[in-house]
Scaffold this motif. Sequence first.
Motif, PDB file in Angstrom:
ATOM      1  N   PRO A  15      -0.250  40.284 -25.787  1.00  0.00           N
ATOM      2  CA  PRO A  15       0.374  39.031 -26.219  1.00  0.00           C
ATOM      3  C   PRO A  15       1.180  39.262 -27.503  1.00  0.00           C
ATOM      4  O   PRO A  15       0.818  40.112 -28.315  1.00  0.00           O
ATOM      5  CB  PRO A  15      -0.821  38.114 -26.508  1.00  0.00           C
ATOM      6  CG  PRO A  15      -1.997  38.747 -25.849  1.00  0.00           C
ATOM      7  CD  PRO A  15      -1.713  40.207 -25.769  1.00  0.00           C
ATOM      8  N   ALA A  16       2.255  38.492 -27.658  1.00  0.00           N
ATOM      9  CA  ALA A  16       3.192  38.726 -28.764  1.00  0.00           C
ATOM     10  C   ALA A  16       2.501  38.688 -30.127  1.00  0.00           C
ATOM     11  O   ALA A  16       2.763  39.524 -30.986  1.00  0.00           O
ATOM     12  CB  ALA A  16       4.320  37.702 -28.712  1.00  0.00           C
ATOM     13  N   ASN A  17       1.592  37.719 -30.315  1.00  0.00           N
ATOM     14  CA  ASN A  17       0.969  37.628 -31.646  1.00  0.00           C
ATOM     15  C   ASN A  17       0.073  38.832 -31.926  1.00  0.00           C
ATOM     16  O   ASN A  17      -0.042  39.290 -33.054  1.00  0.00           O
ATOM     17  CB  ASN A  17       0.209  36.303 -31.825  1.00  0.00           C
ATOM     18  CG  ASN A  17      -0.890  36.123 -30.795  1.00  0.00           C
ATOM     19  OD1 ASN A  17      -0.934  36.819 -29.781  1.00  0.00           O
ATOM     20  ND2 ASN A  17      -1.778  35.183 -31.055  1.00  0.00           N
ATOM     21  N   ASP A  21      -8.409  35.494 -31.191  1.00  0.00           N
ATOM     22  CA  ASP A  21      -7.674  34.319 -31.626  1.00  0.00           C
ATOM     23  C   ASP A  21      -8.667  33.177 -31.843  1.00  0.00           C
ATOM     24  O   ASP A  21      -9.247  32.671 -30.896  1.00  0.00           O
ATOM     25  CB  ASP A  21      -6.638  33.949 -30.558  1.00  0.00           C
ATOM     26  CG  ASP A  21      -5.678  32.885 -31.044  1.00  0.00           C
ATOM     27  OD1 ASP A  21      -4.493  33.006 -30.745  1.00  0.00           O
ATOM     28  OD2 ASP A  21      -6.116  31.941 -31.739  1.00  0.00           O
ATOM     29  N   ILE A  22      -8.858  32.827 -33.107  1.00  0.00           N
ATOM     30  CA  ILE A  22      -9.883  31.835 -33.445  1.00  0.00           C
ATOM     31  C   ILE A  22      -9.545  30.476 -32.846  1.00  0.00           C
ATOM     32  O   ILE A  22     -10.414  29.710 -32.450  1.00  0.00           O
ATOM     33  CB  ILE A  22     -10.019  31.702 -34.988  1.00  0.00           C
ATOM     34  CG1 ILE A  22     -10.387  33.054 -35.594  1.00  0.00           C
ATOM     35  CG2 ILE A  22     -11.037  30.655 -35.368  1.00  0.00           C
ATOM     36  CD1 ILE A  22     -11.792  33.502 -35.328  1.00  0.00           C
ATOM     37  N   GLN A  23      -8.272  30.162 -32.807  1.00  0.00           N
ATOM     38  CA  GLN A  23      -7.862  28.879 -32.224  1.00  0.00           C
ATOM     39  C   GLN A  23      -8.013  28.852 -30.700  1.00  0.00           C
ATOM     40  O   GLN A  23      -7.894  27.807 -30.083  1.00  0.00           O
ATOM     41  CB  GLN A  23      -6.396  28.579 -32.578  1.00  0.00           C
ATOM     42  CG  GLN A  23      -6.238  27.648 -33.767  1.00  0.00           C
ATOM     43  CD  GLN A  23      -6.058  28.436 -35.042  1.00  0.00           C
ATOM     44  OE1 GLN A  23      -5.207  29.324 -35.106  1.00  0.00           O
ATOM     45  NE2 GLN A  23      -6.845  28.131 -36.058  1.00  0.00           N
ATOM     46  N   GLU A  24      -8.252  30.022 -30.148  1.00  0.00           N
ATOM     47  CA  GLU A  24      -8.380  30.170 -28.685  1.00  0.00           C
ATOM     48  C   GLU A  24      -7.144  29.671 -27.941  1.00  0.00           C
ATOM     49  O   GLU A  24      -7.224  29.180 -26.824  1.00  0.00           O
ATOM     50  CB  GLU A  24      -9.640  29.464 -28.169  1.00  0.00           C
ATOM     51  CG  GLU A  24     -10.909  30.029 -28.808  1.00  0.00           C
ATOM     52  CD  GLU A  24     -12.178  29.369 -28.303  1.00  0.00           C
ATOM     53  OE1 GLU A  24     -12.548  29.667 -27.161  1.00  0.00           O
ATOM     54  OE2 GLU A  24     -12.783  28.570 -29.033  1.00  0.00           O
ATOM     55  N   ILE A  25      -5.991  29.781 -28.634  1.00  0.00           N
ATOM     56  CA  ILE A  25      -4.742  29.404 -27.969  1.00  0.00           C
ATOM     57  C   ILE A  25      -4.305  30.573 -27.092  1.00  0.00           C
ATOM     58  O   ILE A  25      -4.426  31.726 -27.470  1.00  0.00           O
ATOM     59  CB  ILE A  25      -3.641  29.112 -29.019  1.00  0.00           C
ATOM     60  CG1 ILE A  25      -4.097  27.972 -29.912  1.00  0.00           C
ATOM     61  CG2 ILE A  25      -2.313  28.780 -28.348  1.00  0.00           C
ATOM     62  CD1 ILE A  25      -3.264  27.800 -31.155  1.00  0.00           C
ATOM     63  N   ARG A  26      -3.798  30.275 -25.966  1.00  0.00           N
ATOM     64  CA  ARG A  26      -3.365  31.287 -25.014  1.00  0.00           C
ATOM     65  C   ARG A  26      -4.469  32.301 -24.719  1.00  0.00           C
ATOM     66  O   ARG A  26      -4.249  33.498 -24.661  1.00  0.00           O
ATOM     67  CB  ARG A  26      -2.093  31.982 -25.511  1.00  0.00           C
ATOM     68  CG  ARG A  26      -0.870  31.144 -25.162  1.00  0.00           C
ATOM     69  CD  ARG A  26       0.427  31.791 -25.622  1.00  0.00           C
ATOM     70  NE  ARG A  26       1.104  30.939 -26.556  1.00  0.00           N
ATOM     71  CZ  ARG A  26       1.175  31.142 -27.871  1.00  0.00           C
ATOM     72  NH1 ARG A  26       0.623  32.183 -28.406  1.00  0.00           N
ATOM     73  NH2 ARG A  26       1.812  30.301 -28.640  1.00  0.00           N
ATOM     74  N   ARG A  27      -5.682  31.811 -24.612  1.00  0.00           N
ATOM     75  CA  ARG A  27      -6.785  32.635 -24.136  1.00  0.00           C
ATOM     76  C   ARG A  27      -7.496  31.866 -23.026  1.00  0.00           C
ATOM     77  O   ARG A  27      -7.659  30.657 -23.115  1.00  0.00           O
ATOM     78  CB  ARG A  27      -7.789  32.914 -25.271  1.00  0.00           C
ATOM     79  CG  ARG A  27      -7.220  33.732 -26.422  1.00  0.00           C
ATOM     80  CD  ARG A  27      -7.017  35.198 -26.036  1.00  0.00           C
ATOM     81  NE  ARG A  27      -6.688  36.014 -27.187  1.00  0.00           N
ATOM     82  CZ  ARG A  27      -5.450  36.270 -27.604  1.00  0.00           C
ATOM     83  NH1 ARG A  27      -4.412  35.767 -26.958  1.00  0.00           N
ATOM     84  NH2 ARG A  27      -5.246  37.022 -28.657  1.00  0.00           N
ATOM     85  N   SER A  28      -7.912  32.585 -22.005  1.00  0.00           N
ATOM     86  CA  SER A  28      -8.603  31.917 -20.900  1.00  0.00           C
ATOM     87  C   SER A  28     -10.101  31.792 -21.142  1.00  0.00           C
ATOM     88  O   SER A  28     -10.800  31.120 -20.398  1.00  0.00           O
ATOM     89  CB  SER A  28      -8.386  32.684 -19.597  1.00  0.00           C
ATOM     90  OG  SER A  28      -7.023  32.707 -19.271  1.00  0.00           O
ATOM     91  N   GLY A  29     -10.581  32.458 -22.177  1.00  0.00           N
ATOM     92  CA  GLY A  29     -12.002  32.366 -22.474  1.00  0.00           C
ATOM     93  C   GLY A  29     -12.359  33.222 -23.669  1.00  0.00           C
ATOM     94  O   GLY A  29     -11.577  34.093 -24.061  1.00  0.00           O
ATOM     95  N   THR A  30     -13.540  32.950 -24.243  1.00  0.00           N
ATOM     96  CA  THR A  30     -13.956  33.692 -25.431  1.00  0.00           C
ATOM     97  C   THR A  30     -15.453  33.996 -25.347  1.00  0.00           C
ATOM     98  O   THR A  30     -16.237  33.147 -24.927  1.00  0.00           O
ATOM     99  CB  THR A  30     -13.707  32.860 -26.708  1.00  0.00           C
ATOM    100  OG1 THR A  30     -12.317  32.532 -26.778  1.00  0.00           O
ATOM    101  CG2 THR A  30     -14.091  33.622 -27.968  1.00  0.00           C
ATOM    102  N   PHE A  31     -15.815  35.202 -25.745  1.00  0.00           N
ATOM    103  CA  PHE A  31     -17.224  35.584 -25.807  1.00  0.00           C
ATOM    104  C   PHE A  31     -17.440  36.291 -27.135  1.00  0.00           C
ATOM    105  O   PHE A  31     -16.729  37.243 -27.456  1.00  0.00           O
ATOM    106  CB  PHE A  31     -17.551  36.538 -24.652  1.00  0.00           C
ATOM    107  CG  PHE A  31     -18.937  37.125 -24.710  1.00  0.00           C
ATOM    108  CD1 PHE A  31     -19.990  36.517 -24.039  1.00  0.00           C
ATOM    109  CD2 PHE A  31     -19.194  38.286 -25.439  1.00  0.00           C
ATOM    110  CE1 PHE A  31     -21.273  37.067 -24.095  1.00  0.00           C
ATOM    111  CE2 PHE A  31     -20.477  38.832 -25.498  1.00  0.00           C
ATOM    112  CZ  PHE A  31     -21.515  38.221 -24.820  1.00  0.00           C
TER     113      PHE A  31
END
Lengths: 392, 250
Positions: free
Chosen positions: A373-375, A46-56
């Motif tokens: 997640p739903a999306n 998810d590029i918007q980093e919505i509903r994510r706790s972190g990104t790598f």
Amino acid sequence: MFELDNKPGDVNLEDYETDAENHNYAEELSEIEAADAEQFLNVGVDIQEIRRSGTFIQKDSSVVHCKTCQDGIEMMGISQAMEQHGWLENYIWKNVSPDADKFTSRTKEKPHEGYFIRSLPGMKASHPVQSCLYIAKNKFSQHVHNVVIAEEGSELHIITGCATAPHLDSGLHVGVSEFYVKKGAKLMFTMIHDWGENVNVRPRTVTRVEEGGVIVSNYISLRPVGSLQMYPTTYLEGEGAVARFNSVLVAGKGSHLDVGSKIVLGAPGTRAEIISRGITSGGTIIARGNLIGKVAGIKAHLECKGLILNDGLMRAIPELSGYVPGVEMSHEAAVGKIDQREIEYLMARGLDEDEAVSTIVRGFLNVDIEGLPANLKEKLDKAISESQKDMM
Amino acid sequence: MLQIEELKVEIGGKEILQNVNMEIPKGETHILFGPNGSGKTSLMMTIMGFSGYNVTHGKITFKGEDITYMPIHERAQLGIGVSFQRPPTINGLKTKNIVEICGMNRSVDVNELAKQLDFSDFLDRDVNHNFSGGEIKRSELLQLMAQEPDLLLLDEPESGVDLESIVLIGDTINSLLHKGIKFPRRGLSHIAARTKSALVITHTGHILDYITADKGQVLYEGIVRCSRNAREILKWIREYGYEECVLCSN
Ligand SMILES: Nc1ncnc2c1ncn2[C@@H]1O[C@H](COP(=O)(O)OP(=O)(O)O)[C@@H](O)[C@H]1O
Ligand SMILES: [Mg+2]
């Protein structure tokens, strides 16, 4: 230690280059090149980093983005993690031996980062963390080393996507992953692959689960890949530990997927389930499942279903080994084509033949995947529909 | 509505239906009696166009169109709906989704229909997966409620159904035929109009306690032997059995 139970395939390591130029680090995901971002999206990032706790995000050998948005979750490149945590040497190369095969030893000799993800004791992340391993350089062989630790009583969901730049001529991805699920912890690991038809992929994963711990692993590969061979192995070492492995595989012409999981039930009250769905349309799928019951009072089930559309090879290899009385193990395997009666049943409800076939195929691949997640679920449904165009 | 003339049907080279003539006018409900193995299901599958049922002679007409060799889905779209005796399981397809499919682009209130059939708990289950006999019947009728066909083909709608549910099944069939008292769809004028037709297969005849029939026919060894009042036929069959019953037609 990791045992390699099958042939690694005919990949010649000398065909690939092991050095890649550095890519710039992006503070924000929005700075990532649009063409790359598009590929990330396809594998669940998810590029918007919505509903994510972190990104790598790692591109070739460079970590290009890493951010955690939740206290109690650590996420960083493995080299940084080793600097930061001296104790990590008790985890690195402890589940997987560098000598397991030529891919693991190449990863030891020539490491290209990889992620370190850890949830601190008792930490229950409200959203998944996401990671993406990406190959942009032609002929590159990427060797990542990942370590995931779910500390006692914590809950962690990782969505990891792997992809390549469009039109890559050739590439090799080797991923050594060592997962540790501590007492009472739960790790959900969802991996979505979109490698491209000229890429060979060799993940090498071993997971250890302590008392009352749970690992749920979902693997999804719907798009073309050159060859993929993986056989993640899980040791349920503590009483009441649970493993659930789901895989959803589509192999079109030219794709060779050899995907299995092995689960060793080594403590009383442990449970394991392997569910695999494969569709081949001109490609090859070898779906393995291996359950090993070492002590009494364990329960394990394996379900492997394959459909052959047009032509291709679908081979299901279920294995059960019980070492003592008092193990309860079963399997169910079926390989075939779509039942004409099902097609005609749906036609009697008004669908034409093509619509009926796609409805059945969608249903077949629709394994209820826990915690998605739903999306991402929507995206997968869409990918399943699209993969049918390649199949027909 | 439906007309069948001199129909002969083979399965795997073996003649199953030897000579079937039948006419179901608009608004009429006909009962098809016959012992096990007489070819009732085969006739229904042939009317719907299933593969394996080869028409070697004769003609099937529906709403004035020759449908003898029409693909299954076109027959469904033209207004024929079937309740199958042993429908296949479709893994991964939820019951609510197949009900939506049956709506054929009309919007259907699946939840409301399911409530009427006391089937709400099954909407998230895979189609027919581990359904009991009675659950299959309700699932099939639920699909037909969404489909709203003009001609209903019901294969043994009462078999395997317990006494309580059979009332519900009867009410639902009546509702589908716009004869519904329990679930009236569009008021009495529609009930009077009688636009829907049905062919109801039964070998026991129990369903006749719950629905009204305009006519009955007996299929015996692949031939339609008798065509008269359905209750009268049932009485004869119950009294004398099929073997004796069909003698009167000879
Ligand atoms: N798929 C099939 N292949 C071969 N024979 C069949 C098949 N289906 C039905 N038959 C035969 O056709 C005859 C009529 O069967 P069916 O139509 O099911 O009868 P009914 O519904 O009246 O009990 C029986 O003898 C049955 O064995
Ligand atoms: Mg029958």
